[in-house]
Structure formats: C-alpha cells, structure tokens
Design a protein around this motif. Structure first.
Motif, short mmCIF file in Angstrom:
data_model
loop_
_atom_site.label_atom_id
_atom_site.label_comp_id
_atom_site.label_asym_id
_atom_site.label_seq_id
_atom_site.Cartn_x
_atom_site.Cartn_y
_atom_site.Cartn_z
N PRO A 212 41.41 77.43 -73.20
CA PRO A 212 40.72 76.84 -74.35
C PRO A 212 39.77 77.83 -75.02
CG PRO A 212 40.75 75.28 -72.54
CD PRO A 212 41.26 76.59 -71.98
N ALA A 213 39.77 77.81 -76.35
CA ALA A 213 38.87 78.66 -77.14
C ALA A 213 38.09 77.78 -78.10
CB ALA A 213 39.67 79.71 -77.91
N ALA A 214 36.93 78.24 -78.50
CA ALA A 214 36.03 77.44 -79.34
C ALA A 214 36.61 77.14 -80.71
CB ALA A 214 34.70 78.17 -79.51
N THR A 215 37.68 77.82 -81.09
CA THR A 215 38.29 77.59 -82.41
C THR A 215 39.58 76.77 -82.33
OG1 THR A 215 39.39 79.75 -82.20
CG2 THR A 215 37.31 79.68 -83.42
N ASP A 216 39.86 76.16 -81.19
CA ASP A 216 41.13 75.43 -81.01
C ASP A 216 41.29 74.24 -81.95
OD1 ASP A 216 42.09 77.07 -79.03
OD2 ASP A 216 41.48 75.77 -77.37
N GLN A 217 40.29 73.37 -81.98
CA GLN A 217 40.41 72.10 -82.68
C GLN A 217 39.29 71.92 -83.71
OE1 GLN A 217 42.97 69.88 -82.21
NE2 GLN A 217 43.87 71.26 -80.67
N THR B 165 24.39 66.22 -90.96
CA THR B 165 25.09 65.59 -89.84
C THR B 165 24.97 66.44 -88.59
OG1 THR B 165 26.66 64.52 -91.32
CG2 THR B 165 27.30 64.72 -89.02
N ALA B 166 24.52 65.80 -87.49
CA ALA B 166 24.32 66.53 -86.24
C ALA B 166 25.39 66.22 -85.20
CB ALA B 166 22.94 66.22 -85.67
N ALA B 167 26.02 65.03 -85.28
CA ALA B 167 26.96 64.60 -84.23
C ALA B 167 28.40 64.72 -84.72
CB ALA B 167 26.66 63.16 -83.83
N PHE B 168 29.24 65.30 -83.88
CA PHE B 168 30.65 65.49 -84.20
C PHE B 168 31.50 65.05 -82.99
CE2 PHE B 168 28.27 68.32 -86.85
CZ PHE B 168 28.95 68.33 -88.06
N GLN B 169 32.55 64.30 -83.27
CA GLN B 169 33.41 63.76 -82.22
C GLN B 169 34.50 64.76 -81.84
OE1 GLN B 169 33.41 60.52 -80.58
NE2 GLN B 169 34.79 61.75 -79.31
N LEU B 170 34.67 65.00 -80.54
CA LEU B 170 35.78 65.84 -80.09
C LEU B 170 37.11 65.12 -80.36
CD1 LEU B 170 34.60 67.24 -76.62
CD2 LEU B 170 34.61 68.41 -78.84
N VAL B 171 38.06 65.84 -80.90
CA VAL B 171 39.39 65.30 -81.15
C VAL B 171 40.41 66.38 -80.84
CG1 VAL B 171 38.66 63.67 -82.95
CG2 VAL B 171 39.39 65.98 -83.59
N LYS B 172 41.64 65.94 -80.60
CA LYS B 172 42.77 66.86 -80.48
C LYS B 172 43.83 66.39 -81.45
CE LYS B 172 46.17 68.97 -77.43
NZ LYS B 172 46.69 69.16 -76.04
N THR B 173 44.29 67.29 -82.32
CA THR B 173 45.26 66.94 -83.35
C THR B 173 46.66 67.40 -82.93
OG1 THR B 173 43.59 67.08 -85.09
CG2 THR B 173 45.89 67.21 -85.78
N TYR B 174 47.61 66.48 -83.08
CA TYR B 174 49.00 66.75 -82.73
C TYR B 174 49.83 66.81 -84.01
CZ TYR B 174 47.51 65.29 -78.05
OH TYR B 174 46.86 65.16 -76.85
N LYS C 169 44.28 70.03 -72.17
CA LYS C 169 43.50 71.07 -72.84
C LYS C 169 43.56 70.91 -74.35
CE LYS C 169 44.39 74.65 -69.32
NZ LYS C 169 44.95 76.01 -69.10
N SER C 170 42.62 71.56 -75.03
CA SER C 170 42.62 71.59 -76.49
C SER C 170 43.69 72.52 -77.03
CB SER C 170 41.24 72.04 -77.00
OG SER C 170 40.89 73.30 -76.43
N CYS C 171 44.34 73.24 -76.13
CA CYS C 171 45.40 74.19 -76.47
C CYS C 171 46.62 73.86 -75.62
CB CYS C 171 44.92 75.62 -76.20
SG CYS C 171 44.28 75.84 -74.52
N VAL D 11 33.36 73.16 -88.16
CA VAL D 11 32.93 72.99 -86.77
C VAL D 11 34.18 72.81 -85.92
CG1 VAL D 11 31.50 71.67 -85.16
CG2 VAL D 11 30.82 71.87 -87.57
N THR D 12 34.34 73.65 -84.91
CA THR D 12 35.53 73.61 -84.06
C THR D 12 35.11 73.58 -82.60
OG1 THR D 12 35.66 76.03 -84.10
CG2 THR D 12 36.95 74.83 -85.76
N ALA D 13 36.08 73.26 -81.73
CA ALA D 13 35.76 73.18 -80.31
C ALA D 13 37.00 73.44 -79.46
CB ALA D 13 35.18 71.80 -79.96
N GLY D 14 36.76 73.91 -78.25
CA GLY D 14 37.79 74.06 -77.24
C GLY D 14 37.31 73.38 -75.97
N PHE D 15 38.23 72.80 -75.19
CA PHE D 15 37.80 71.99 -74.05
C PHE D 15 38.98 71.59 -73.17
CE2 PHE D 15 38.30 69.66 -78.03
CZ PHE D 15 39.34 68.79 -77.72
#
Length: 211
Positions: free
Chosen positions: A93-98, A107-116, A85-87, A172-176
C-alpha cells in the motif's frame, strides 16, 4: 448487535472460500428483453471458513472464537486474503493508492474508500475497519505525518488536526490494509472428528454485516 474489535484466526481465513454477493432483480418481458434492478447499492461478502481448518489446533481456535462471539450474536473482523489492501494483493500500500477527497480549506474529515473499476461504472466501497499501523495519507501527493491526523479504526475516518486541514483543491489520498465486518451465519457448529489428527467443521458460514 455488538461489534467485537477482534479478528477471526487469520490462519483459517487464508484457506477459506467466498467473495462478493449482489442482489439483482430480473424481469423477462414478453418480448424477450429484460428489466434489471439492483436491490443493493453495495455488495456484501459471504465466506465459508470450514475449508481453512487444517489441524485440531485450528478447530480449537475456531470453537473458542465461536463461543466467545455467542454464535451469530456479535460481529467481528475478518481478513479477506483476496482483497485486503488499497492496492493489488501482491503490492505494498502507498499513500497515493486511493482518492478519498478534495480539500476545500475547511473540511477536516475524510472517509477511507476503495474504488473498483475505472471505465463504465466504478464502485466505491466504504472502508470502516482499517488495520492500525498500515494507513498512510497524502495531500496533493505529499505523505503526511501521522501526528497531523487521527484515524478512526472502527469508522475509517481520517480527521486532520487544526493546522493540517487540506487546502483548497488539494487531492487527498490514502493507502491501507483493511478488514471486513462479519458475523457467523449459524448458531451451530458440527464438528467432525473422524480424522482424529485434524478434525473438521464441514461448514462455517460467515457473512458481512453493515455497521
């Protein structure tokens, strides 16, 4: 190498063992000091799925999966129950996780990432295999309608459609949830039927691959 967009049996992965691996070279100098160099920019995961087989049905499912992948030939999805999970695993997961980028109005395209980590040397892991139906995206803290962007389920790219491109300086943030791309690290399964009620495969080595 082909990638099959199918997940290894999750009931078996839940009982597996494994985790991240890095490649570090260490040279001990005559003075006793060390010089250390990281060979890999990113870690890779290794697992042993043999621990997860609890029944003959589990064994049969793994055998069928192995044969269809032709052993080490084809890669596939793997659910790492310790980190999927992103959390944190216990959270939703919440849309503000990462944080996945800052808008510039173009810019229209953004890569999903998870930061440790967050203090000394945070590491950002590129997420290529998000689980469909689990991804939510926010722009400047506002959750976006899924109809305003396209998700690459084998690339992890979030691409905003015309009219929905994030404006200048908007976070721009994402959860997943996400899977790991892996393959079998053996072309041979040694099946043990001494315990006829369950059966076992003592070792099923699995390793992460770069797509």
């Amino acid at each position: 190498m082909a990638f099959h967009d199918v997940r290894f049996p999750t009931a078996v992965t839940r009982g597996s063992r494994g985790g991240p691996e890095r490649r570090t070279e260490i040279v001990v100098l005559g003075s006793g000091y060390e010089e250390r160099n990281s060979r890999w920019a990113d870690s890779k995961r290794r697992y042993d799925a043999g621990y997860g087989i609890k029944s003959l049905d589990d064994l049969h499912a793994v055998l069928a999966f192995f044969e269809e992948r032709r052993g080490r030939l084809h890669a596939f999805r793997w659910k790492d129950w310790s980190d999927y999970k992103s959390c944190a695993p216990s959270e939703t997961p919440a849309a503000t996780d990462q944080a996945i980028g800052i808008g510039d109005g173009a810019t229209a395209a953004f890569q999903l990432v998870k930061t440790y980590g967050s203090g000394y040397a945070p590491w950002s892991r590129t997420v290529l295999l998000p689980v469909p139906g689990t991804v939510s995206v926010a722009v400047d803290g506002v959750v976006q309608d899924p109809e305003t962007y396209a998700l690459g389920t084998n690339t992890g790219l979030v691409t905003f459609l015309p009219g929905a491109v994030p404006p200048l300086d908007a976070p721009v943030t994402a959860g997943f949830e996400f899977d790991v791309a892996v393959r079998f690290d053996t072309d041979r399964l040694e099946i043990d039927l001494s315990d006829f009620d369950a059966g076992s495969i003592p070792q099923i080595p699995i390793m992460e691959v770069r797509l």
